[in-house]
Design a protein around this motif. Structure first.
Motif, PDB file in Angstrom:
ATOM      1  N   LEU A   1       0.828  -1.214   0.000  1.00  0.00           N
ATOM      2  CA  LEU A   1       0.000   0.000   0.000  1.00  0.00           C
ATOM      3  C   LEU A   1       0.859   1.259   0.000  1.00  0.00           C
ATOM      4  N   ALA A   2       1.972   1.243   0.740  1.00  0.00           N
ATOM      5  CA  ALA A   2       2.866   2.402   0.752  1.00  0.00           C
ATOM      6  C   ALA A   2       3.479   2.610  -0.631  1.00  0.00           C
ATOM      7  N   ALA A   3       3.918   1.524  -1.272  1.00  0.00           N
ATOM      8  CA  ALA A   3       4.514   1.632  -2.598  1.00  0.00           C
ATOM      9  C   ALA A   3       3.511   2.180  -3.610  1.00  0.00           C
ATOM     10  N   ILE A   4       2.271   1.717  -3.521  1.00  0.00           N
ATOM     11  CA  ILE A   4       1.222   2.207  -4.422  1.00  0.00           C
ATOM     12  C   ILE A   4       1.017   3.702  -4.244  1.00  0.00           C
ATOM     13  N   ALA A   5       1.006   4.158  -3.005  1.00  0.00           N
ATOM     14  CA  ALA A   5       0.812   5.590  -2.736  1.00  0.00           C
ATOM     15  C   ALA A   5       1.940   6.421  -3.348  1.00  0.00           C
ATOM     16  N   TRP A   6       3.174   5.935  -3.252  1.00  0.00           N
ATOM     17  CA  TRP A   6       4.310   6.668  -3.824  1.00  0.00           C
ATOM     18  C   TRP A   6       4.229   6.705  -5.346  1.00  0.00           C
ATOM     19  N   LEU A   7       3.819   5.602  -5.969  1.00  0.00           N
ATOM     20  CA  LEU A   7       3.716   5.567  -7.425  1.00  0.00           C
ATOM     21  C   LEU A   7       2.593   6.468  -7.922  1.00  0.00           C
ATOM     22  N   ARG A   8       1.477   6.452  -7.218  1.00  0.00           N
ATOM     23  CA  ARG A   8       0.368   7.323  -7.610  1.00  0.00           C
ATOM     24  C   ARG A   8       0.765   8.790  -7.520  1.00  0.00           C
ATOM     25  N   ALA A   9       1.470   9.134  -6.451  1.00  0.00           N
ATOM     26  CA  ALA A   9       1.897  10.526  -6.277  1.00  0.00           C
ATOM     27  C   ALA A   9       2.859  10.936  -7.389  1.00  0.00           C
ATOM     28  N   ALA A  10       3.787  10.038  -7.744  1.00  0.00           N
ATOM     29  CA  ALA A  10       4.743  10.353  -8.804  1.00  0.00           C
ATOM     30  C   ALA A  10       4.034  10.520 -10.142  1.00  0.00           C
ATOM     31  N   GLN A  11       3.030   9.691 -10.394  1.00  0.00           N
ATOM     32  CA  GLN A  11       2.292   9.816 -11.643  1.00  0.00           C
ATOM     33  C   GLN A  11       1.478  11.109 -11.674  1.00  0.00           C
ATOM     34  N   GLN A  12       0.858  11.442 -10.568  1.00  0.00           N
ATOM     35  CA  GLN A  12       0.059  12.670 -10.505  1.00  0.00           C
ATOM     36  C   GLN A  12       0.906  13.920 -10.701  1.00  0.00           C
ATOM     37  N   ARG A  13       2.163  13.843 -10.271  1.00  0.00           N
ATOM     38  CA  ARG A  13       3.068  14.989 -10.450  1.00  0.00           C
ATOM     39  C   ARG A  13       3.681  15.023 -11.851  1.00  0.00           C
ATOM     40  N   GLY A  14       3.365  14.023 -12.663  1.00  0.00           N
ATOM     41  CA  GLY A  14       3.890  13.993 -14.013  1.00  0.00           C
ATOM     42  C   GLY A  14       5.305  13.465 -14.111  1.00  0.00           C
ATOM     43  N   ARG A  15       5.800  12.838 -13.063  1.00  0.00           N
ATOM     44  CA  ARG A  15       7.183  12.332 -13.074  1.00  0.00           C
ATOM     45  C   ARG A  15       7.254  10.873 -13.507  1.00  0.00           C
ATOM     46  N   LEU A  16       6.122  10.188 -13.491  1.00  0.00           N
ATOM     47  CA  LEU A  16       6.058   8.782 -13.874  1.00  0.00           C
ATOM     48  C   LEU A  16       4.978   8.631 -14.930  1.00  0.00           C
ATOM     49  N   ALA A  17       5.357   8.136 -16.119  1.00  0.00           N
ATOM     50  CA  ALA A  17       4.392   8.055 -17.220  1.00  0.00           C
ATOM     51  C   ALA A  17       3.330   7.001 -16.957  1.00  0.00           C
ATOM     52  N   SER A  18       3.731   5.849 -16.407  1.00  0.00           N
ATOM     53  CA  SER A  18       2.778   4.778 -16.169  1.00  0.00           C
ATOM     54  C   SER A  18       3.372   3.779 -15.190  1.00  0.00           C
ATOM     55  N   TRP A  19       2.502   2.922 -14.651  1.00  0.00           N
ATOM     56  CA  TRP A  19       2.987   1.855 -13.781  1.00  0.00           C
ATOM     57  C   TRP A  19       1.998   0.702 -13.795  1.00  0.00           C
ATOM     58  N   SER A  20       2.510  -0.457 -13.446  1.00  0.00           N
ATOM     59  CA  SER A  20       1.730  -1.676 -13.495  1.00  0.00           C
ATOM     60  C   SER A  20       1.804  -2.397 -12.156  1.00  0.00           C
ATOM     61  N   LEU A  21       0.749  -3.129 -11.834  1.00  0.00           N
ATOM     62  CA  LEU A  21       0.697  -3.939 -10.618  1.00  0.00           C
ATOM     63  C   LEU A  21       0.495  -5.387 -11.008  1.00  0.00           C
ATOM     64  N   ASP A  22       1.326  -6.279 -10.449  1.00  0.00           N
ATOM     65  CA  ASP A  22       1.207  -7.717 -10.700  1.00  0.00           C
ATOM     66  C   ASP A  22       0.408  -8.388  -9.597  1.00  0.00           C
ATOM     67  N   LEU A  23      -0.486  -9.302  -9.987  1.00  0.00           N
ATOM     68  CA  LEU A  23      -1.189 -10.173  -9.044  1.00  0.00           C
ATOM     69  C   LEU A  23      -1.129 -11.605  -9.579  1.00  0.00           C
ATOM     70  N   ILE A  24      -1.247 -12.578  -8.684  1.00  0.00           N
ATOM     71  CA  ILE A  24      -1.283 -13.984  -9.077  1.00  0.00           C
ATOM     72  C   ILE A  24      -2.644 -14.565  -8.717  1.00  0.00           C
ATOM     73  N   GLU A  25      -3.278 -15.220  -9.683  1.00  0.00           N
ATOM     74  CA  GLU A  25      -4.559 -15.867  -9.434  1.00  0.00           C
ATOM     75  C   GLU A  25      -4.370 -17.382  -9.383  1.00  0.00           C
ATOM     76  N   ALA A  26      -5.440 -18.081  -9.010  1.00  0.00           N
ATOM     77  CA  ALA A  26      -5.419 -19.543  -8.893  1.00  0.00           C
ATOM     78  C   ALA A  26      -4.324 -20.002  -7.933  1.00  0.00           C
ATOM     79  N   LEU A  27      -4.315 -19.397  -6.752  1.00  0.00           N
ATOM     80  CA  LEU A  27      -3.271 -19.677  -5.761  1.00  0.00           C
ATOM     81  C   LEU A  27      -3.566 -20.938  -4.961  1.00  0.00           C
ATOM     82  N   PRO A  28      -2.512 -21.570  -4.437  1.00  0.00           N
ATOM     83  CA  PRO A  28      -2.722 -22.755  -3.599  1.00  0.00           C
ATOM     84  C   PRO A  28      -3.178 -22.359  -2.204  1.00  0.00           C
TER      85      PRO A  28
END
Length: 432
Positions: free
Chosen positions: A151-178
């Motif tokens: 959650l902290a990392a997401i907040a930092w990436l969102r802030a960087a994108q909102q300031r125009g310093r980060l063009a885009s970002w992606s989040l990885d998730l895994i489905e069908a977990l054991p």
């Protein structure tokens, strides 16, 4: 053939090997870092010197339009080290104006100040390895980070994108977990729905949703051999996959590849280069390049990779030549073997132009009719769509059951096989 405009750099170091990971990685321990005196710092510095030597010894080419630093955990590198690698690429190839330069980040390996350093060094796209918002799941995967770190990392990436310093970002998730440790069943559909809701709420403009793959030799692979890994049923896995498509489509994400969903304008240009069958440079331990119509995998151990780079420097004739431009049809024909182009192309939303692919592989209409008859059950079920010249897997059903179609394709290719070297097409377009 068109020369590569994309480059992948492999950074093999990580704190620990996740239980599902079979990549070429070098675990350094939880306290490892790139700072002077930290565990692993000397190993990282030696490897980066070797990586820069490989870049310098490789054939030149046109400016790069995409660069991807993957791993491992590239965020174990300092911003200065990342900047140094980009400088090496710029010196050898140049970086095109507006180039997409991506860095994989692990939520437990950076802070806001370090992120600012990466962006100042030239990174403009981030791939965040979240995998799950559930602490129990993260622990069961062997991940080092926890939900609070994510959650902290997401907040930092969102802030960087909102300031125009980060063009885009992606989040990885895994489905069908054991099943998590101490549980007798895999996470259910309600659990996965909650994961998707949190991913959408994160504001990530790009989501990569991967199905778990249990590979031999991994912790999960060894547990599976002992029948100690409780995986979801096929029905539950299919339901989760369908829910992913429904939820993300409703939230405005377009599915442009089996595992990847993006808001308009945020698809990964680097990954699309792979899936289009284009050429790319690759550098580093275990990395695989595709240049001049051939694949080249580097050694997966540090000693072997060191020897490989030394041989490259001493014997320039071993360098892969840069393909020159030719007519588009010839370029397409020599990029990848037909079976691989089919497997890659059908992962994409736009699918493949089947007649063109077969003709470039030296096959004719009779082969297309044979293949269409083989896959007629999948077409009848709505898994495979044949729309004029283009063949593609339907969404979500065809993409969810892609393996059934792709296995049939591979079996067909083994039976048909490539034509003899020097053989021409089986006949002009439209001939039987």
């Amino acid at each position: 053939m068109f020369p590569p405009r994309s480059a992948y750099l492999h950074i093999p170091f990580c704190h620990r090997r996740c239980f599902y990971c079979d990549f070429a990685v070098v675990p350094l321990g939880d306290r490892a870092g790139s700072g002077s005196g930290q565990p692993g710092a000397a190993s990282i510095a030696r490897y980066l010197t070797l990586l820069r030597r490989e870049i310098a010894a490789s054939p030149p080419g046109p400016p790069l339009s995409t660069v991807y630093l993957g791993g491992g955990t590239p965020s174990l590198l300092s911003p200065a080290q990342v900047g140094g690698l980009l400088e090496s690429l710029a010196a050898r190839y140049g970086l095109a104006s507006g180039a997409e330069i991506s860095l994989e980040l692990d939520p437990a390996s950076f802070d806001q100040q370090r992120l600012a350093g990466y962006l100042a060094a030239g990174i403009n796209r981030v791939s965040l390895g979240g995998q799950s918002f559930d602490d129990a799941v993260l622990s069961s995967l062997g991940r080092r980070h926890r939900r609070s770190d994510l959650l902290a990392a997401i907040a930092w990436l969102r802030a960087a994108q909102q300031r125009g310093r980060l063009a885009s970002w992606s989040l990885d998730l895994i489905e069908a977990l054991p099943a998590c440790e101490g549980h007798s069943e895999a996470p259910d559909l309600a659990h996965w729905r909650h994961q998707l809701q949190q991913a959408i709420a994160s504001g990530a403009p790009h989501l990569s949703i991967y199905g778990l793959s249990v590979e031999p030799g991994t912790v999960f692979g060894k547990r599976a051999e002992r029948h100690a890994l409780i995986l979801p049923s096929d029905d539950l896995a299919a339901d989760q996959h369908e829910l992913t498509s429904q939820q993300l489509a409703a939230a405005g994400y377009g599915r442009y590849e089996i595992s990847n969903h993006a808001q308009p304008g945020h698809a990964s240009r680097h990954n699309r280069a792979y899936w289009s069958g284009a050429n790319w440079w690759a550098f580093g331990l275990g990395a695989t390049s595709a240049t001049g119509g051939q694949r080249l995998a580097r050694p997966r151990t540090r000693d072997a990779y060191t020897s490989w780079v030394e041989a490259l420097e001493q014997r320039p004739e071993r360098r892969l030549s840069v393909p020159s431009r030719s007519c588009a049809d010839q370029a397409e024909a020599t990029r990848l073997p037909l079976d691989e182009r089919l497997l890659v192309g059908l992962r994409r939303r736009e699918g493949v132009a089947m007649e063109t692919l077969l003709r470039q592989a030296g096959l004719g209409r009779t082969h297309q009719q044979d293949l269409q008859a083989l896959l007629e059950p999948e077409r009848q079920q709505g898994l495979l769509l044949i729309e004029g010249p283009r063949w593609r897997l339907s969404a979500p059903a065809g993409l969810a059951l892609s393996n059934a179609v792709l296995v049939k394709l591979l079996s067909w290719w083994e039976r048909v096989g490539p034509p003899p070297t020097g053989a021409g097409p089986a006949g002009p377009a439209g001939a039987g």
